[in-house]
Design a protein around this motif. Structure first.
Motif, PDB file in Angstrom:
ATOM      1  N   LEU A  91      -1.076  -4.724   2.763  1.00 11.63           N
ATOM      2  CA  LEU A  91      -0.648  -3.786   3.790  1.00 11.63           C
ATOM      3  C   LEU A  91       0.874  -3.794   3.900  1.00 11.63           C
ATOM      4  N   ASP A  92       1.457  -2.641   4.220  1.00 10.32           N
ATOM      5  CA  ASP A  92       2.905  -2.581   4.435  1.00 10.32           C
ATOM      6  C   ASP A  92       3.330  -3.571   5.518  1.00 10.32           C
ATOM      7  N   SER A  93       2.512  -3.694   6.530  1.00  7.25           N
ATOM      8  CA  SER A  93       2.831  -4.565   7.663  1.00  7.25           C
ATOM      9  C   SER A  93       2.691  -6.053   7.336  1.00  7.25           C
ATOM     10  N   ALA A  94       2.184  -6.387   6.148  1.00  9.40           N
ATOM     11  CA  ALA A  94       2.003  -7.789   5.758  1.00  9.40           C
ATOM     12  C   ALA A  94       3.198  -8.347   4.997  1.00  9.40           C
ATOM     13  N   VAL A  95       4.233  -7.534   4.792  1.00  8.91           N
ATOM     14  CA  VAL A  95       5.382  -7.960   3.986  1.00  8.91           C
ATOM     15  C   VAL A  95       6.045  -9.207   4.567  1.00  8.91           C
ATOM     16  N   GLY A  96       6.263  -9.222   5.877  1.00  9.11           N
ATOM     17  CA  GLY A  96       6.891 -10.380   6.501  1.00  9.11           C
ATOM     18  C   GLY A  96       6.087 -11.655   6.305  1.00  9.11           C
ATOM     19  N   TYR A  97       4.783 -11.565   6.450  1.00 10.43           N
ATOM     20  CA  TYR A  97       3.900 -12.715   6.260  1.00 10.43           C
ATOM     21  C   TYR A  97       3.952 -13.212   4.814  1.00 10.43           C
ATOM     22  N   LEU A  98       4.025 -12.274   3.895  1.00  8.04           N
ATOM     23  CA  LEU A  98       3.929 -12.590   2.467  1.00  8.04           C
ATOM     24  C   LEU A  98       5.247 -13.087   1.866  1.00  8.04           C
ATOM     25  N   GLU A 141       0.834  -1.209   0.000  1.00  8.34           N
ATOM     26  CA  GLU A 141       0.000   0.000   0.000  1.00  8.34           C
ATOM     27  C   GLU A 141       0.866   1.255   0.000  1.00  8.34           C
ATOM     28  N   SER A 142       2.014   1.159   0.667  1.00 10.27           N
ATOM     29  CA  SER A 142       3.016   2.228   0.689  1.00 10.27           C
ATOM     30  C   SER A 142       2.494   3.515   1.322  1.00 10.27           C
ATOM     31  N   GLN A 143       2.248   3.438   2.600  1.00 14.10           N
ATOM     32  CA  GLN A 143       1.850   4.608   3.379  1.00 14.10           C
ATOM     33  C   GLN A 143       3.056   5.542   3.563  1.00 14.10           C
ATOM     34  N   PRO A 144       2.890   6.840   3.827  1.00 14.43           N
ATOM     35  CA  PRO A 144       1.603   7.472   4.149  1.00 14.43           C
ATOM     36  C   PRO A 144       0.823   7.999   2.940  1.00 14.43           C
ATOM     37  N   ASP A 145       1.410   8.001   1.744  1.00 17.26           N
ATOM     38  CA  ASP A 145       0.691   8.582   0.602  1.00 17.26           C
ATOM     39  C   ASP A 145      -0.048   7.534  -0.237  1.00 17.26           C
ATOM     40  N   ARG A 146       0.082   6.258   0.148  1.00 10.92           N
ATOM     41  CA  ARG A 146      -0.614   5.163  -0.539  1.00 10.92           C
ATOM     42  C   ARG A 146      -0.271   5.110  -2.033  1.00 10.92           C
ATOM     43  N   SER A 147       0.977   5.388  -2.358  1.00  8.31           N
ATOM     44  CA  SER A 147       1.387   5.378  -3.760  1.00  8.31           C
ATOM     45  C   SER A 147       1.330   3.976  -4.358  1.00  8.31           C
TER      46      SER A 147
END
Length: 313
Positions: free
Chosen positions: A189-196, A164-170
């Protein structure tokens, strides 16, 4: 002393118009085309005066909220390239107008080469991509997008996961364009990178700037994704035009110049309170990157310093 104020205003206006009128144009190319316009229309009468006008034009463009890393590197390389003829040309023909025409001639050569950069990078990327791959990318990169579209046009069917690349959601913009071109894609989600990450075949980034260390300046969060990929033994590739090679040698995050981390408007209004501002970029050291795919070829991060020396000499 000549008054260069008008050059500043014109350069900034031209630069902004080029980027707003063409969403596919890179910041670096827009900067170079702006300098070319200043060069063509300048009323300078000496080489020194012309140099001042071009330098002031760069300063004017840096007073915008576009990527200063891309802008600075592209401008420096362009000015270096066109000025390589100055001493020789002046010895052969000291007439300033003839020297100026040589600058313009070399400038056109440089621009034509840069306009082909993304196509060359996409061609270099071909051996890396095939059907059934799972690819992870972060934020929105025009050169990464073009390479993926080129692969799709050759019949490759792959799946792209974009943060998603917060904070601008680019990253959402990247996802929407991929969907539009019928490339299988998932916004995460940015926070899902480790899971993925365990599912991913490789990670690919763009870059706002490639440092002399072989590391990159890119959208905030790039470092975290790269560290995760390294921990799980997933290759990380960077796509970047050679005009993004920057003569900076950061060793850590605090070494990154503030102008690379924050918008110009932020630096002007909150320069005493930057600790409360969210940086827009981070620095990813070379040990987290496998290869850099550029219009000059494919390099290991360790080879970037040598390529910078070639570009600036």
């Amino acid at each position: 002393m000549p008054n260069f104020g008008q050059t500043d205003i014109n350069a900034q206006g031209i630069f902004t118009k080029l980027l707003t009128s063409d969403s596919d144009k890179s910041t670096g190319l827009a900067a170079i085309e702006t300098l070319m316009e200043v060069l063509k229309t300048s009323d300078a009468n000496t080489l020194s005066e012309l140099t001042h006008k071009l330098d002031d034009a760069v300063g004017a463009m840096l007073k915008t909220d576009y990527s200063s890393a891309s802008l600075q590197s592209a401008s420096e390389l362009f000015l270096r390239f066109i000025s390589l003829i100055s001493k020789e040309a002046l010895l052969v023909d000291p007439d300033f107008e003839h020297v100026k025409q040589e600058y313009i001639k070399r400038g056109n050569i440089f621009i034509e080469r840069i306009r082909k950069s993304r196509q060359i990078i996409a061609s270099c990327f071909r051996p890396f991509i095939r059907s059934n791959l799972k690819i992870l990318t972060h934020s929105f990169s025009k050169v990464v997008l073009e390479s993926l579209l080129e692969a799709k046009s050759r019949g490759c069917n792959f799946h792209v996961f974009t943060t998603e690349s917060q904070p601008d959601r680019s990253g959402r913009k990247m996802y929407e364009v991929l969907q539009k071109h019928e490339i299988q894609s998932t916004l995460v989600l940015d926070s899902a990178v480790g899971y993925l990450m365990e599912q991913i075949d490789f990670v690919v980034f763009g870059a706002e700037g490639v440092m002399e260390t072989g590391g990159i300046i890119n959208k905030i969060g790039t470092l975290g994704v790269a560290i995760c990929a390294k921990a799980m033994n997933k290759p990380v590739y960077v796509m970047a035009e050679s005009i993004k090679f920057v003569k900076e040698y950061p060793l850590n995050q605090s070494d990154i110049p503030d102008k690379f981390k924050y918008r110009y408007s932020t630096l002007q209004t909150n320069k005493d309170e930057l600790k409360n501002e969210h940086p827009l970029t981070d620095y990813t050291p070379p040990q987290y990157l496998n290869l850099l795919i550029t219009d000059l070829g494919i390099f290991t991060p360790a080879a970037v310093g040598d390529e910078l020396i070639k570009l600036y000499t």
